[in-house]
Enzyme design. Structure first.
Site, mmCIF file in Angstrom:
data_model
loop_
_atom_site.group_PDB
_atom_site.id
_atom_site.type_symbol
_atom_site.label_atom_id
_atom_site.label_comp_id
_atom_site.label_asym_id
_atom_site.label_seq_id
_atom_site.Cartn_x
_atom_site.Cartn_y
_atom_site.Cartn_z
ATOM 1 N N GLU A 1 3.931 13.594 -4.101
ATOM 2 C CA GLU A 1 2.951 13.510 -3.021
ATOM 3 C C GLU A 1 3.255 14.641 -2.039
ATOM 4 O O GLU A 1 4.359 14.721 -1.501
ATOM 5 C CB GLU A 1 3.109 12.143 -2.344
ATOM 6 N N GLU B 1 0.896 -1.165 0.000
ATOM 7 C CA GLU B 1 0.000 0.000 0.000
ATOM 8 C C GLU B 1 0.927 1.205 0.000
ATOM 9 O O GLU B 1 1.484 1.570 1.034
ATOM 10 C CB GLU B 1 -0.915 -0.065 1.222
ATOM 11 N N CYS C 1 -2.202 8.952 2.566
ATOM 12 C CA CYS C 1 -1.894 8.561 1.188
ATOM 13 C C CYS C 1 -3.110 8.722 0.283
ATOM 14 O O CYS C 1 -2.980 8.676 -0.931
ATOM 15 C CB CYS C 1 -1.342 7.147 1.139
#
Ligand code: ADP
Length: 485
Positions: A386, A255, A289
């Site tokens: 990110e 993940e 995330c």
């Protein structure tokens, strides 16, 4: 505000006993809001990891042989205890991670929801009987636990990321060795203590805290005993761990990072879209995330959306997570703070404009102002990396086809969000987005009942839902022959 050392477990949990590192070394856990040390934890490495794997291996036979209903009862008690203790667990989580207390409470309850969910799934690991190619044969399929598993978890959800892996693994009949992030080991250790109290037998759930992630990870990934690794963290580390798992051909769930598009069409309910973006972008100070990373707004509503959003963002309260009314806590580290500064200044240099925020907040060294910037273009670093901070970059778009292409132009594929009141468009865009999860007119996706996970370089495997158990089960086929009279 407390600045005292917390009274929590600070040793490794191996084979049901709390142990110091063999070296005697310890490491400090700091409150990111103040920089103060809140606990000192055993600094484990390769030796303790090997001991934990041996303990998990020893516990495997009896745990996997226990009737599923027995495992389910322990998981249920574990969940109930976490819920009962939420007021003890949440302040520790806030202290080591920085998130507001209300979010910390929410995370503990969210973690517990996976234990409840998988306590129920444990008893439903059904097999199959498949029509065989000959009348004197039967094809039988059963589900068997993968075996000893390893979990490596991040600091942004220090309870829930670990507990949701443990819930599925243990429900399936696997045993587990976990390595929490060194920034936030306390919530993991407290979760383990609660599990022990709920009746987890020794060795079923082991925790090895330590700062030398590569040493612990090296032992976990190279071990022939460990049959599966479940990792939540950055794509960069995920790639390394995948390579490390290759020689022993381990099963792997990853993940990894995201770069979530949040798409607002002209026809959307703008108030709902602002609400959704506030929830998706600013939870945990933007450090999840699945946080909206790139906000695409159709040109017809850009001015209106940007001004409503900036107005809302300007009302957010920044401060220590312990203070009531805090919406935004600190970032986790100096490196995280420096990254936000770099991304914002790069965008401004490229012609973007600050609508609100845009710099350091006076609450402390690691606090960044909740920020909205517009005039963003696809080539800016803030669109490719990110962000992991409270910064919402707004980019305009013209057509449905344009925004689908923009949204998919990334190596990531975790979560995406779409706001529209056109039913056909909702389906078209939802299906065209190359993401593992799509929120349509919703800014928060996660739930124990739903499959959480990504595609492309955001990883593979699913956590939660009925699919989540499969990640910890092997399909076993037996052919029953010689049935003719
Ligand atoms: P983040 O950017 O969220 O900190 P990381 O991928 O760096 O994400 O960290 C996630 C988890 O992976 C943490 O528990 C961290 O200690 C661990 N980790 C980092 N590097 C390694 C490594 N080389 N081997 C094993 N685990 C690692």
């Amino acid at each position: 505000m407390l600045d005292v050392m917390l009274s929590v477990p600070t040793q490794a949990l191996i084979g049901g006993t709390w142990r110091d590192a063999e070296s005697g070394r310890r490491f400090d856990v700091r409150d990111p809001a103040t920089g103060h040390v809140v606990a000192s934890v055993s600094d484990c490495g390769a030796a303790e990891t090997r001991a934990a794997i041996a303990a998990a291996d020893e516990a495997l036979a009896s745990w996997s042989a226990m009737p599923a209903a027995g495992r389910a009862a322990i998981l249920r008690r574990w969940a109930d205890l976490m819920i009962e203790r939420v007021d003890e667990l949440a302040p520790v989580l806030t202290r080591e991670n920085g998130k507001p207390l209300t979010e910390a409470r929410g995370e503990i309850l969210y973690g517990a929801s996976y234990l409840h969910w998988f306590s129920e799934e444990a008893t439903r690991a059904y097999g199959d009987v498949i029509p065989a190619p000959a009348s004197d044969k039967r094809i039988i399929v059963t589900k068997a636990p993968v075996g000893v598993c390893a979990a490596i978890t991040p600091w942004n959800f220090p309870n829930a990321m670990l507990v949701r892996k443990a819930a599925a693994a243990l429900a399936a009949g696997c045993t587990l060795v976990a390595k929490p992030a060194a920034e936030t080991p306390l919530s993991a250790l407290l979760a383990a203590a609660t599990g022990l109290e709920a009746g987890l037998p020794p060795g079923v759930f082991n925790i090895v805290p330590g700062v030398d992630a590569a040493a612990i990870g090296g032992v976990l990934t190279s071990s022939e005993v460990v049959r599966k690794l479940s990792f939540t963290g950055s794509t960069e580390v995920g790639r390394k761990l995948l390579a490390q798992c290759a020689p022993t051909v381990k099963r792997v769930s990853m993940e990894l990072g995201g770069n979530a598009p949040f798409i607002v069409f002209d026809d959307s309910d703008l108030d709902a879209a602002v609400d959704g973006l506030m929830a998706s972008k600013f939870r945990n100070a933007g450090q999840t995330c699945v946080c909206a990373n790139r906000v695409f707004v159709q040109n017809g509503v850009m001015a209106e959306f940007a001004s409503r959003l900036a107005e809302r963002v300007a009302t957010l309260t920044v401060g220590h997570g312990d203070r009531s009314g805090t919406d935004i806590g600190p970032l986790i580290s100096e490196a995280a703070f420096a990254k936000i500064e770099r991304l914002v200044s790069d965008a401004l240099a490229g012609g973007a404009r600050v609508l609100t925020g845009g710099g350091k907040h006076p609450a402390g060294d690691l606090f960044y102002q909740p920020t909205v910037i517009d005039g963003i273009t696809a080539d800016m670093a803030v669109m490719r990396e990110e962000i992991f901070g409270p910064v919402a970059p707004l980019a305009g778009f013209e057509t449905e086809a344009d925004v689908i292409a923009l949204a998919n132009a990334t190596e990531y594929g975790l979560a995406a969000y779409v706001y529209t009141r056109d039913l056909g468009r909702a389906w078209r865009v939802g299906e065209a987005l190359a993401y593992g999860m799509v929120g349509i007119n919703e800014g928060v996706l996660s739930s124990a009942a739903a499959p959480f996970g990504g595609v492309k370089q955001s990883g593979f495997g699913r956590e939660g839902s009925r699919y989540g158990l499969d990640d910890y089960l092997e399909i076993k086929y037996m052919l029953m022959g010689g049935l003719s009279a």
